[in-house]
Motif scaffolding. Structure first.
Motif, short mmCIF file in Angstrom:
data_model
loop_
_atom_site.label_atom_id
_atom_site.label_comp_id
_atom_site.label_asym_id
_atom_site.label_seq_id
_atom_site.Cartn_x
_atom_site.Cartn_y
_atom_site.Cartn_z
N GLU A 27 -3.96 -24.84 -29.39
CA GLU A 27 -5.34 -25.23 -29.62
C GLU A 27 -6.14 -25.31 -28.32
OE1 GLU A 27 -5.19 -28.85 -31.72
OE2 GLU A 27 -4.23 -28.00 -33.48
N GLN A 28 -5.49 -25.48 -27.19
CA GLN A 28 -6.17 -25.64 -25.91
C GLN A 28 -6.47 -24.31 -25.25
OE1 GLN A 28 -3.73 -28.17 -23.59
NE2 GLN A 28 -4.13 -29.97 -24.83
N GLY A 29 -5.93 -23.23 -25.73
CA GLY A 29 -6.15 -21.93 -25.13
C GLY A 29 -4.96 -21.52 -24.30
N PRO A 30 -4.95 -20.27 -23.89
CA PRO A 30 -3.81 -19.78 -23.12
C PRO A 30 -3.81 -20.34 -21.70
CG PRO A 30 -5.49 -18.09 -23.26
CD PRO A 30 -5.94 -19.23 -24.13
N PRO A 31 -2.63 -20.50 -21.13
CA PRO A 31 -2.57 -20.98 -19.74
C PRO A 31 -3.04 -19.89 -18.78
CG PRO A 31 -0.38 -20.43 -20.52
CD PRO A 31 -1.31 -20.31 -21.70
N PRO A 32 -3.47 -20.28 -17.60
CA PRO A 32 -3.88 -19.27 -16.61
C PRO A 32 -2.68 -18.45 -16.16
CG PRO A 32 -3.82 -21.45 -15.62
CD PRO A 32 -3.59 -21.64 -17.08
N PRO A 33 -2.93 -17.26 -15.64
CA PRO A 33 -1.79 -16.42 -15.22
C PRO A 33 -1.05 -17.03 -14.03
CG PRO A 33 -3.84 -15.44 -14.53
CD PRO A 33 -4.20 -16.60 -15.40
N LEU A 34 0.24 -16.74 -13.98
CA LEU A 34 1.07 -17.23 -12.88
C LEU A 34 0.83 -16.37 -11.65
CD1 LEU A 34 3.40 -18.92 -11.70
CD2 LEU A 34 4.97 -17.26 -12.69
N ARG A 35 0.45 -17.00 -10.56
CA ARG A 35 0.25 -16.31 -9.29
C ARG A 35 1.04 -17.02 -8.21
NH1 ARG A 35 -5.96 -14.88 -10.01
NH2 ARG A 35 -5.61 -13.25 -11.53
N SER A 36 2.33 -16.74 -8.18
CA SER A 36 3.18 -17.38 -7.18
C SER A 36 3.47 -16.45 -6.01
CB SER A 36 4.50 -17.82 -7.82
OG SER A 36 5.24 -16.71 -8.24
N TYR A 37 3.16 -15.15 -6.14
CA TYR A 37 3.36 -14.15 -5.10
C TYR A 37 4.82 -14.09 -4.66
CZ TYR A 37 -1.69 -14.48 -5.04
OH TYR A 37 -3.00 -14.49 -5.41
N LEU A 38 5.74 -14.17 -5.61
CA LEU A 38 7.16 -14.18 -5.29
C LEU A 38 7.61 -12.84 -4.71
CD1 LEU A 38 9.77 -15.83 -5.38
CD2 LEU A 38 10.18 -14.89 -7.64
N CYS A 39 7.12 -11.74 -5.26
CA CYS A 39 7.52 -10.41 -4.73
C CYS A 39 7.06 -10.24 -3.29
CB CYS A 39 6.95 -9.31 -5.61
SG CYS A 39 7.67 -9.27 -7.25
N LEU A 40 5.84 -10.68 -2.99
CA LEU A 40 5.34 -10.58 -1.63
C LEU A 40 6.15 -11.43 -0.67
CD1 LEU A 40 3.10 -9.58 0.33
CD2 LEU A 40 1.84 -11.65 -0.27
N THR A 41 6.50 -12.63 -1.08
CA THR A 41 7.27 -13.51 -0.19
C THR A 41 8.69 -13.00 0.01
OG1 THR A 41 7.81 -14.99 -2.03
CG2 THR A 41 5.89 -15.54 -0.70
N ILE A 42 9.26 -12.36 -1.01
CA ILE A 42 10.59 -11.75 -0.82
C ILE A 42 10.48 -10.58 0.14
CG2 ILE A 42 12.40 -10.45 -1.99
CD1 ILE A 42 12.02 -12.32 -4.38
N PHE A 43 9.40 -9.80 0.02
CA PHE A 43 9.17 -8.69 0.95
C PHE A 43 9.03 -9.19 2.39
CE2 PHE A 43 6.01 -6.11 3.25
CZ PHE A 43 6.74 -4.95 3.39
N THR A 44 8.37 -10.33 2.58
CA THR A 44 8.18 -10.85 3.94
C THR A 44 9.49 -11.34 4.56
OG1 THR A 44 7.63 -13.08 3.15
CG2 THR A 44 5.80 -11.54 3.51
N CYS A 45 10.50 -11.55 3.74
CA CYS A 45 11.79 -11.97 4.30
C CYS A 45 12.44 -10.87 5.13
CB CYS A 45 12.73 -12.42 3.19
SG CYS A 45 12.25 -14.00 2.47
N PHE A 46 11.92 -9.63 5.02
CA PHE A 46 12.44 -8.53 5.84
C PHE A 46 11.68 -8.40 7.16
CE2 PHE A 46 13.59 -7.32 1.50
CZ PHE A 46 14.95 -7.20 1.66
N CYS A 47 10.64 -9.19 7.36
CA CYS A 47 9.92 -9.20 8.64
C CYS A 47 10.65 -10.11 9.62
CB CYS A 47 8.48 -9.69 8.45
SG CYS A 47 7.46 -8.56 7.53
N PRO A 48 10.51 -9.86 10.91
CA PRO A 48 11.29 -10.65 11.88
C PRO A 48 10.67 -12.00 12.25
CG PRO A 48 10.13 -8.91 13.00
CD PRO A 48 9.88 -8.71 11.54
N ALA A 49 9.98 -12.65 11.35
CA ALA A 49 9.43 -13.99 11.62
C ALA A 49 10.09 -14.97 10.65
CB ALA A 49 7.91 -13.98 11.44
N TYR A 50 11.38 -15.24 10.87
CA TYR A 50 12.19 -15.90 9.87
C TYR A 50 11.77 -17.31 9.48
CZ TYR A 50 15.17 -11.91 10.06
OH TYR A 50 15.63 -10.64 9.99
N PRO A 51 11.44 -18.22 10.33
CA PRO A 51 11.07 -19.55 9.83
C PRO A 51 9.83 -19.51 8.95
CG PRO A 51 11.49 -19.65 12.18
CD PRO A 51 11.49 -18.21 11.80
N VAL A 52 8.88 -18.65 9.28
CA VAL A 52 7.65 -18.57 8.49
C VAL A 52 7.94 -17.93 7.14
CG1 VAL A 52 5.28 -17.72 8.52
CG2 VAL A 52 6.35 -18.41 10.65
#
Length: 110
Positions: A27-52
């Motif tokens: 009755e309240q309507g659909p929830p907003p879309p999930l935008r967690s950017y998980l694929c992007l953050t997994i991709f950044t794990c291959f960059c050499p800035a490991y703590p970030v």
């Protein structure tokens, strides 16, 4: 008689107080879309800035957990943080790669 009507519309909690059900999710309507950017953050794990990279991944996972607990505002906020940290990680990683290439190729002996 009004108490019977009140109890038919409300729900009793464990403490005995009555709270009203304002409708279900449908009755309240659909929830907003999930935008967690998980694929992007997994991709950044291959960059050499490991703590970030790890911080971006943690923000992304926290965003997904908040979304599934129906905290949509918290999920959106954590998703934005994951995006910003992931972009910063990519920029830092590219700078590290560029600096290491410059140092390597300018100090070579022919």
């Amino acid at each position: 008689m009004s108490l019977g009507v009140l109890n038919s519309q409300g729900k009793n909690s464990l403490s005995g107080s009555v709270f009203f059900d304002h409708g279900s999710i449908e009755e309240q309507g659909p929830p907003p879309p999930l935008r967690s950017y998980l694929c992007l953050t997994i991709f950044t794990c291959f960059c050499p800035a490991y703590p970030v990279n790890i911080v971006a991944l943690v923000f992304s996972i926290m965003s997904r957990n908040s979304y599934y607990q129906r905290d949509y505002d918290g999920s959106r906020r954590l998703g934005k943080n994951a995006l910003y940290v992931a972009v910063a990680s990519i920029i830092i990683g590219l700078l590290i790669i560029a600096i290491s290439c410059i140092v390597h190729f300018t100090t070579m002996d022919f």
